[in-house]
Design a protein around this motif. Structure first.
Motif, PDB file in Angstrom:
ATOM      1  N   LYS A  67       0.836  -1.191   0.000  1.00  0.00           N
ATOM      2  CA  LYS A  67       0.000   0.000   0.000  1.00  0.00           C
ATOM      3  C   LYS A  67       0.879   1.253   0.000  1.00  0.00           C
ATOM      4  CE  LYS A  67      -4.033  -2.115   0.491  1.00  0.00           C
ATOM      5  NZ  LYS A  67      -5.113  -2.029  -0.507  1.00  0.00           N
ATOM      6  N   GLU A  68       0.456   2.266  -0.744  1.00  0.00           N
ATOM      7  CA  GLU A  68       1.208   3.508  -0.786  1.00  0.00           C
ATOM      8  C   GLU A  68       0.302   4.655  -1.193  1.00  0.00           C
ATOM      9  OE1 GLU A  68       4.249   2.880  -3.728  1.00  0.00           O
ATOM     10  OE2 GLU A  68       2.897   3.310  -5.394  1.00  0.00           O
ATOM     11  N   GLY A  69       0.777   5.867  -0.952  1.00  0.00           N
ATOM     12  CA  GLY A  69       0.104   7.051  -1.448  1.00  0.00           C
ATOM     13  C   GLY A  69       0.789   7.502  -2.728  1.00  0.00           C
ATOM     14  N   ARG A  70       0.038   8.144  -3.613  1.00  0.00           N
ATOM     15  CA  ARG A  70       0.613   8.597  -4.878  1.00  0.00           C
ATOM     16  C   ARG A  70       0.219  10.039  -5.168  1.00  0.00           C
ATOM     17  NH1 ARG A  70      -0.532   3.471  -8.959  1.00  0.00           N
ATOM     18  NH2 ARG A  70       0.793   1.956  -7.859  1.00  0.00           N
ATOM     19  N   LEU A  71       1.155  10.730  -5.780  1.00  0.00           N
ATOM     20  CA  LEU A  71       0.927  12.092  -6.227  1.00  0.00           C
ATOM     21  C   LEU A  71       1.234  12.117  -7.719  1.00  0.00           C
ATOM     22  CD1 LEU A  71       0.217  14.847  -4.869  1.00  0.00           C
ATOM     23  CD2 LEU A  71       2.659  15.327  -4.876  1.00  0.00           C
ATOM     24  N   TYR A  72       0.197  12.276  -8.531  1.00  0.00           N
ATOM     25  CA  TYR A  72       0.368  12.258  -9.982  1.00  0.00           C
ATOM     26  C   TYR A  72       0.817  13.628 -10.479  1.00  0.00           C
ATOM     27  CZ  TYR A  72      -1.973   7.782  -9.714  1.00  0.00           C
ATOM     28  OH  TYR A  72      -2.288   6.487  -9.404  1.00  0.00           O
ATOM     29  N   TYR A  73       1.492  13.611 -11.633  1.00  0.00           N
ATOM     30  CA  TYR A  73       2.092  14.849 -12.138  1.00  0.00           C
ATOM     31  C   TYR A  73       1.814  15.034 -13.622  1.00  0.00           C
ATOM     32  CZ  TYR A  73       5.664  18.060 -13.860  1.00  0.00           C
ATOM     33  OH  TYR A  73       6.304  19.094 -14.481  1.00  0.00           O
ATOM     34  N   MET A  74       1.617  16.287 -14.007  1.00  0.00           N
ATOM     35  CA  MET A  74       1.564  16.673 -15.418  1.00  0.00           C
ATOM     36  C   MET A  74       1.958  18.140 -15.516  1.00  0.00           C
ATOM     37  SD  MET A  74      -2.563  16.847 -15.943  1.00  0.00           S
ATOM     38  CE  MET A  74      -2.920  15.771 -14.554  1.00  0.00           C
ATOM     39  N   SER A  75       2.307  18.572 -16.722  1.00  0.00           N
ATOM     40  CA  SER A  75       2.710  19.965 -16.911  1.00  0.00           C
ATOM     41  C   SER A  75       2.257  20.452 -18.279  1.00  0.00           C
ATOM     42  CB  SER A  75       4.233  20.099 -16.784  1.00  0.00           C
ATOM     43  OG  SER A  75       4.873  19.586 -17.945  1.00  0.00           O
ATOM     44  N   LEU A 111      -7.642  11.705 -17.693  1.00  0.00           N
ATOM     45  CA  LEU A 111      -6.326  12.331 -17.798  1.00  0.00           C
ATOM     46  C   LEU A 111      -5.260  11.361 -18.290  1.00  0.00           C
ATOM     47  CD1 LEU A 111      -6.343  14.555 -14.588  1.00  0.00           C
ATOM     48  CD2 LEU A 111      -6.488  15.310 -16.962  1.00  0.00           C
ATOM     49  N   GLY A 112      -5.628  10.096 -18.435  1.00  0.00           N
ATOM     50  CA  GLY A 112      -4.703   9.118 -18.986  1.00  0.00           C
ATOM     51  C   GLY A 112      -3.699   8.612 -17.967  1.00  0.00           C
ATOM     52  N   CYS A 113      -2.693   7.896 -18.478  1.00  0.00           N
ATOM     53  CA  CYS A 113      -1.647   7.321 -17.626  1.00  0.00           C
ATOM     54  C   CYS A 113      -0.595   8.392 -17.352  1.00  0.00           C
ATOM     55  CB  CYS A 113      -1.023   6.115 -18.320  1.00  0.00           C
ATOM     56  SG  CYS A 113       0.208   5.272 -17.319  1.00  0.00           S
ATOM     57  N   LEU A 114      -0.439   8.749 -16.102  1.00  0.00           N
ATOM     58  CA  LEU A 114       0.458   9.839 -15.731  1.00  0.00           C
ATOM     59  C   LEU A 114       1.589   9.338 -14.840  1.00  0.00           C
ATOM     60  CD1 LEU A 114      -2.246  12.496 -14.779  1.00  0.00           C
ATOM     61  CD2 LEU A 114      -0.889  12.450 -16.882  1.00  0.00           C
TER      62      LEU A 114
END
Length: 225
Positions: A178-186, A207-210
């Motif tokens: 188990k983990e937390g995730r922070l997705y990113y895009m620019s 938003l697709g695969c990030l």
């Protein structure tokens, strides 16, 4: 401002989250300073009328306000002492998607470091901060509006960090853990900022695969971020 209590699945730590309104292109240090002071006043029982200025603060509540201000100044000082990783600073200087993905590959981040990065990006590079929210329904909570995306803007350049409700609770799974995730895009990801905000408000399903950063359990910066 509403309060919500979450229990982190991995650490079993009790998290107090506040439902904040969306905002756009603000000085993040000033905004979070105001919000932190208000949250401390709420937690210490000061009425909405006194916080809004509709009613004069009592002598005891003026002391609570001074303590809340001191709390924020101490907290801000702690964030200013945190060394922001070079990968994050380089993220602001890179205009290629592949390079940004490489910088974040396998990256592990705490909310404290992320908050320090947001402050540094404003102070040293002029990036303002916006926050956008979506509606989430959970078994143990009514439908609530949760902050789930931060967008840093500087002219035509923007960087978005996006998290979902289950990530705040450390419920996403990778290799059985188990983990937390922070997705990113620019802005170099080929997605228009207006469309990104639209998708975030509708849940972010298109938003697709990030690329994502592993988000370590919260310390005390839930008060800010």
């Amino acid at each position: 401002m509403k309060q919500h209590v979450l229990i982190h699945k991995k650490t079993n730590k009790r998290l107090m989250l506040f439902e904040d309104r969306d905002f756009e292109m603000k000085n993040p240090i000033e905004h979070y300073g105001n919000q932190t002071i208000v949250k401390q006043m709420i937690l210490n029982g000061i009425s909405k009328e006194e916080i809004n200025g509709d009613k004069e603060l009592t002598a005891m509540n003026r002391e609570i306000f001074r303590n809340a201000l001191d709390h924020w100044l101490k907290l801000k000082g702690e964030f200013q002492k945190i060394k922001v990783p070079k990968n994050l600073i380089q993220l602001l200087k890179t205009n290629r998607k592949r390079d940004q993905e490489k910088l974040l590959d396998g990256f592990i981040l705490t909310p404290e470091i992320l908050t320090s990065f947001i402050f540094t990006a404003y102070h040293e590079f002029g990036y303002t901060l916006s926050q956008y929210s979506a509606e989430f329904s959970q078994k143990d909570l009514n439908t609530i509006k949760m902050p789930n995306a931060k967008i840093m803007d500087c002219g035509k350049h923007w960087h978005c960090f996006f998290t979902a409700f289950n990530s705040l609770r450390g419920e996403e799974t990778r290799l059985g853990k188990k983990e937390g995730r922070l997705y990113y895009m620019s802005n170099v990801f080929g997605i228009d900022r207006v469309e990104v905000v639209k998708q975030i408000k509708s849940g972010g399903s298109k938003l697709g695969c990030l690329p994502y950063i592993t988000l370590e359990p919260y310390g005390h910066s839930w008060e800010v971020f």
